[in-house]
Design a protein around this motif. Structure first.
Motif, short mmCIF file in Angstrom:
data_model
loop_
_atom_site.label_atom_id
_atom_site.label_comp_id
_atom_site.label_asym_id
_atom_site.label_seq_id
_atom_site.Cartn_x
_atom_site.Cartn_y
_atom_site.Cartn_z
N SER A 18 0.81 -1.22 0.00
CA SER A 18 0.00 0.00 0.00
C SER A 18 0.84 1.26 0.00
O SER A 18 0.61 2.16 -0.79
CB SER A 18 -0.96 0.01 1.18
OG SER A 18 -0.24 -0.04 2.39
N ASP A 19 1.84 1.36 0.89
CA ASP A 19 2.63 2.59 0.89
C ASP A 19 4.06 2.45 1.37
O ASP A 19 4.87 3.33 1.14
CB ASP A 19 1.93 3.70 1.68
CG ASP A 19 1.72 3.36 3.15
OD1 ASP A 19 2.13 2.28 3.58
OD2 ASP A 19 1.14 4.19 3.86
N ASN A 20 4.42 1.36 2.07
CA ASN A 20 5.81 1.24 2.48
C ASN A 20 6.20 -0.19 2.81
O ASN A 20 5.35 -1.05 3.02
CB ASN A 20 6.14 2.16 3.66
CG ASN A 20 5.43 1.79 4.93
OD1 ASN A 20 5.32 0.64 5.28
ND2 ASN A 20 4.94 2.79 5.65
N ILE A 21 7.51 -0.41 2.85
CA ILE A 21 8.10 -1.67 3.29
C ILE A 21 8.96 -1.32 4.49
O ILE A 21 9.81 -0.44 4.41
CB ILE A 21 8.97 -2.31 2.19
CG1 ILE A 21 8.14 -2.63 0.95
CG2 ILE A 21 9.66 -3.56 2.72
CD1 ILE A 21 8.96 -3.06 -0.24
N ASN A 26 12.64 -3.00 13.11
CA ASN A 26 13.01 -1.60 13.24
C ASN A 26 12.22 -0.76 12.26
O ASN A 26 12.60 -0.60 11.10
CB ASN A 26 14.52 -1.44 13.00
CG ASN A 26 15.01 -0.03 13.23
OD1 ASN A 26 14.22 0.90 13.37
ND2 ASN A 26 16.30 0.13 13.25
N ALA A 27 11.11 -0.19 12.70
CA ALA A 27 10.24 0.59 11.82
C ALA A 27 10.89 1.88 11.33
O ALA A 27 10.38 2.53 10.42
CB ALA A 27 8.93 0.93 12.54
N ASP A 28 12.04 2.26 11.90
CA ASP A 28 12.74 3.46 11.44
C ASP A 28 13.46 3.23 10.11
O ASP A 28 13.93 4.18 9.50
CB ASP A 28 13.76 3.92 12.48
CG ASP A 28 13.10 4.57 13.69
OD1 ASP A 28 11.93 4.99 13.57
OD2 ASP A 28 13.76 4.65 14.73
N TYR A 40 13.76 6.51 0.87
CA TYR A 40 14.48 5.47 1.60
C TYR A 40 14.91 6.04 2.94
O TYR A 40 15.64 7.03 2.99
CB TYR A 40 15.69 5.01 0.79
CG TYR A 40 15.28 4.37 -0.52
CD1 TYR A 40 15.20 2.99 -0.63
CD2 TYR A 40 14.93 5.14 -1.62
CE1 TYR A 40 14.81 2.40 -1.81
CE2 TYR A 40 14.52 4.56 -2.81
CZ TYR A 40 14.47 3.18 -2.90
OH TYR A 40 14.06 2.60 -4.08
N TYR A 41 14.43 5.42 4.02
CA TYR A 41 14.65 5.91 5.38
C TYR A 41 15.63 5.03 6.14
O TYR A 41 15.59 3.80 6.03
CB TYR A 41 13.34 5.89 6.17
CG TYR A 41 12.33 6.91 5.76
CD1 TYR A 41 12.18 8.09 6.48
CD2 TYR A 41 11.52 6.71 4.66
CE1 TYR A 41 11.24 9.04 6.12
CE2 TYR A 41 10.58 7.66 4.29
CZ TYR A 41 10.45 8.81 5.01
OH TYR A 41 9.51 9.75 4.65
N THR A 42 16.51 5.65 6.91
CA THR A 42 17.29 4.98 7.94
C THR A 42 17.20 5.84 9.17
O THR A 42 17.15 7.07 9.08
CB THR A 42 18.77 4.78 7.54
OG1 THR A 42 19.38 6.04 7.33
CG2 THR A 42 18.90 3.93 6.29
N ALA A 43 17.11 5.21 10.33
CA ALA A 43 16.99 5.92 11.62
C ALA A 43 15.84 6.92 11.60
O ALA A 43 15.91 7.97 12.23
CB ALA A 43 18.30 6.60 11.98
N GLY A 44 14.77 6.62 10.84
CA GLY A 44 13.59 7.46 10.81
C GLY A 44 13.70 8.71 9.96
O GLY A 44 12.80 9.54 9.95
N VAL A 45 14.79 8.87 9.22
CA VAL A 45 15.03 10.07 8.41
C VAL A 45 15.14 9.66 6.94
O VAL A 45 15.85 8.70 6.61
CB VAL A 45 16.32 10.78 8.85
CG1 VAL A 45 16.61 11.99 7.98
CG2 VAL A 45 16.23 11.19 10.31
N ALA A 46 14.47 10.41 6.04
CA ALA A 46 14.59 10.14 4.61
C ALA A 46 16.01 10.47 4.16
O ALA A 46 16.45 11.61 4.24
CB ALA A 46 13.58 10.98 3.82
N ARG A 47 16.75 9.44 3.74
CA ARG A 47 18.15 9.62 3.35
C ARG A 47 18.33 9.73 1.85
O ARG A 47 19.28 10.33 1.36
CB ARG A 47 19.00 8.44 3.84
CG ARG A 47 18.88 8.17 5.32
CD ARG A 47 19.48 9.26 6.14
NE ARG A 47 19.41 8.87 7.56
CZ ARG A 47 19.98 9.53 8.52
NH1 ARG A 47 20.66 10.61 8.28
NH2 ARG A 47 19.86 9.11 9.77
#
Length: 64
Positions: A18-21, A26-28, A40-47
């Motif tokens: 639907s909108d993310n994997i 670790n949901a971050d 693409y997120y790592t540690a909750g931040v779009a990298r």
């Protein structure tokens, strides 16, 4: 779909989300899909962001 005894799942065809994997533990850490954009997120931040024009931004949410 095939599930091996080691837990590996194999698909023959497309996988629809639907909108993310998200990483299970670790949901971050996730890949987010919105119309025309992938984030693409790592540690909750779009990298990294790829927009509909194919522009890629690393360390910014506004590539181009």
């Amino acid at each position: 779909m095939r599930i091996a005894s080691n837990g590996l799942v194999t698909f023959a065809g497309a996988i629809a989300v639907s909108d993310n994997i998200q990483h299970n533990g670790n949901a971050d850490n996730q890949i987010e899909f919105t119309p025309g954009v992938q984030k693409y997120y790592t540690a909750g931040v779009a990298r990294m962001v790829i927009n509909a024009a194919g522009d890629v931004g690393i360390g910014t949410v506004t590539p181009g």
